[in-house]
Design an enzyme around this catalytic site. Structure first.
Site, PDB file in Angstrom:
ATOM      1  N   ASP A   7      12.930  17.245 -11.507  1.00  0.00           N
ATOM      2  CA  ASP A   7      12.302  16.074 -10.907  1.00  0.00           C
ATOM      3  C   ASP A   7      10.801  16.325 -10.850  1.00  0.00           C
ATOM      4  O   ASP A   7      10.353  17.484 -10.817  1.00  0.00           O
ATOM      5  CB  ASP A   7      12.848  15.814  -9.506  1.00  0.00           C
ATOM      6  CG  ASP A   7      12.285  14.535  -8.897  1.00  0.00           C
ATOM      7  OD1 ASP A   7      12.552  13.458  -9.449  1.00  0.00           O
ATOM      8  OD2 ASP A   7      11.571  14.627  -7.883  1.00  0.00           O
ATOM      9  N   GLU A   9       6.836  14.856  -9.233  1.00  0.00           N
ATOM     10  CA  GLU A   9       6.033  13.993  -8.366  1.00  0.00           C
ATOM     11  C   GLU A   9       4.680  13.804  -9.039  1.00  0.00           C
ATOM     12  O   GLU A   9       4.175  14.718  -9.709  1.00  0.00           O
ATOM     13  CB  GLU A   9       5.857  14.606  -6.978  1.00  0.00           C
ATOM     14  CG  GLU A   9       7.158  14.847  -6.218  1.00  0.00           C
ATOM     15  CD  GLU A   9       7.954  13.588  -5.945  1.00  0.00           C
ATOM     16  OE1 GLU A   9       7.363  12.480  -5.965  1.00  0.00           O
ATOM     17  OE2 GLU A   9       9.164  13.705  -5.718  1.00  0.00           O
ATOM     18  N   GLU A  52      -1.049   5.496  -1.512  1.00  0.00           N
ATOM     19  CA  GLU A  52       0.331   5.030  -1.658  1.00  0.00           C
ATOM     20  C   GLU A  52       1.231   6.102  -2.266  1.00  0.00           C
ATOM     21  O   GLU A  52       2.414   6.190  -1.939  1.00  0.00           O
ATOM     22  CB  GLU A  52       0.386   3.740  -2.499  1.00  0.00           C
ATOM     23  CG  GLU A  52      -0.195   3.852  -3.896  1.00  0.00           C
ATOM     24  CD  GLU A  52      -1.684   3.547  -3.942  1.00  0.00           C
ATOM     25  OE1 GLU A  52      -2.167   3.202  -5.034  1.00  0.00           O
ATOM     26  OE2 GLU A  52      -2.340   3.642  -2.880  1.00  0.00           O
ATOM     27  N   HIS A 150       9.886  12.609  -0.499  1.00  0.00           N
ATOM     28  CA  HIS A 150      10.230  13.070  -1.834  1.00  0.00           C
ATOM     29  C   HIS A 150       9.622  14.455  -2.054  1.00  0.00           C
ATOM     30  O   HIS A 150       8.475  14.723  -1.683  1.00  0.00           O
ATOM     31  CB  HIS A 150       9.683  12.109  -2.895  1.00  0.00           C
ATOM     32  CG  HIS A 150      10.408  10.804  -2.931  1.00  0.00           C
ATOM     33  ND1 HIS A 150      10.754  10.180  -4.098  1.00  0.00           N
ATOM     34  CD2 HIS A 150      10.850   9.995  -1.927  1.00  0.00           C
ATOM     35  CE1 HIS A 150      11.378   9.044  -3.826  1.00  0.00           C
ATOM     36  NE2 HIS A 150      11.446   8.906  -2.508  1.00  0.00           N
ATOM     37  N   ASP A 155      14.611  17.292  -4.478  1.00  0.00           N
ATOM     38  CA  ASP A 155      15.258  16.186  -5.183  1.00  0.00           C
ATOM     39  C   ASP A 155      16.037  16.692  -6.390  1.00  0.00           C
ATOM     40  O   ASP A 155      17.103  16.156  -6.724  1.00  0.00           O
ATOM     41  CB  ASP A 155      14.222  15.152  -5.616  1.00  0.00           C
ATOM     42  CG  ASP A 155      13.718  14.308  -4.442  1.00  0.00           C
ATOM     43  OD1 ASP A 155      14.167  14.556  -3.305  1.00  0.00           O
ATOM     44  OD2 ASP A 155      12.874  13.427  -4.660  1.00  0.00           O
TER      45      ASP A 155
END
Length: 237
Positions: A7, A9, A52, A150, A155
């Site tokens: 995963d 980010e 965000e 997250h 994850d």
């Protein structure tokens, strides 16, 4: 069979808009079982972190300021990934960022034929349902109570459990062996099975024909019956 569940980010939704990969987490599976080997890295994106994006994963520009650039860790990452299949949720997103960073670092991209997308698998198995990682963990009873934001490695660990469930789950051990047993191992298994089998005791057949005394008693009993049904059936009409 070796597989890597991973995963990422990022600072945003697309590398085409100048966004960068800031974290990657990888979990190794062999025959759908976690081996305990993982790879985890944070990377300085050399750009500000949009609020965000930080709200999603909690990685601030200040936190990433002293982290290495992706190109400084790429060799270790590539060695860990090897040549096996790579599993991700909404895999096109993660592959897009990973290949973009590999290109910027001067490395060849990863072939998309290695991509396994758990989102596509989930949509095929559960059409019309929710397919987010959170929703699927709830469906399959995977504990995600420790997931506040997250995080790539967390994850990936959750996704590894989900991937096993989506592709067989706890019944996966019932599948046929991928490789035959070596002759010596097969022989030892057969010997152990034979030793564990209870001894077969053969008994002589018991007599089942009526004795002369039993036949005599039966005839005497039948002769005492009044108007037996078989007597009516034998009487002419």
């Amino acid at each position: 069979m070796r597989e890597i569940v991973f995963d990422t980010e990022t600072t945003g939704l697309s590398p085409l808009d100048g966004h960068r990969l800031v974290e990657i987490g990888c979990v190794e599976l062999v025959n759908k079982v976690e081996t305990g080997r993982t790879f985890h890295g944070y990377f300085n994106p050399a750009r500000p972190m949009p609020p965000e994006a930080e709200a999603v994963h909690g990685l601030s520009s200040r936190f990433l300021a002293d982290k290495p650039a992706f190109c400084d860790s790429v060799g270790e990452l590539i060695a860990f990934l090897g040549e096996c299949s790579l599993v991700a949720h909404n895999a096109a997103f993660d592959f897009g960022f990973l290949n973009h960073e590999l290109g910027l670092a001067g490395h060849g991209v990863i072939c998309m034929t290695r991509m396994v997308d758990t989102l596509a698998i989930a949509r095929s198995r559960h059409p019309g349902a929710k397919h987010s990682l959170d929703a699927l963990c709830t469906r399959y009873g995977i504990d995600r109570s420790h997931r506040v934001k997250h995080g790539a490695l967390l994850d990936a660990q959750l996704l590894a459990q989900l991937y096993v469930e989506l592709t067989g789950g706890r019944q996966i051990g019932l599948s046929l062996r991928a490789e035959p047993l070596m002759p010596s191992v097969a022989a030892s298994h057969a010997a152990a099975a034979t030793a564990a089998r209870p001894a077969l005791i053969i008994r002589p057949p018991r007599p089942h024909a009526a004795s002369a005394e039993e036949l005599s008693r039966h005839s005497a009993f039948v002769s005492c019956l009044a108007n037996p049904l078989w007597g009516e059936a034998s009487t002419p009409g």
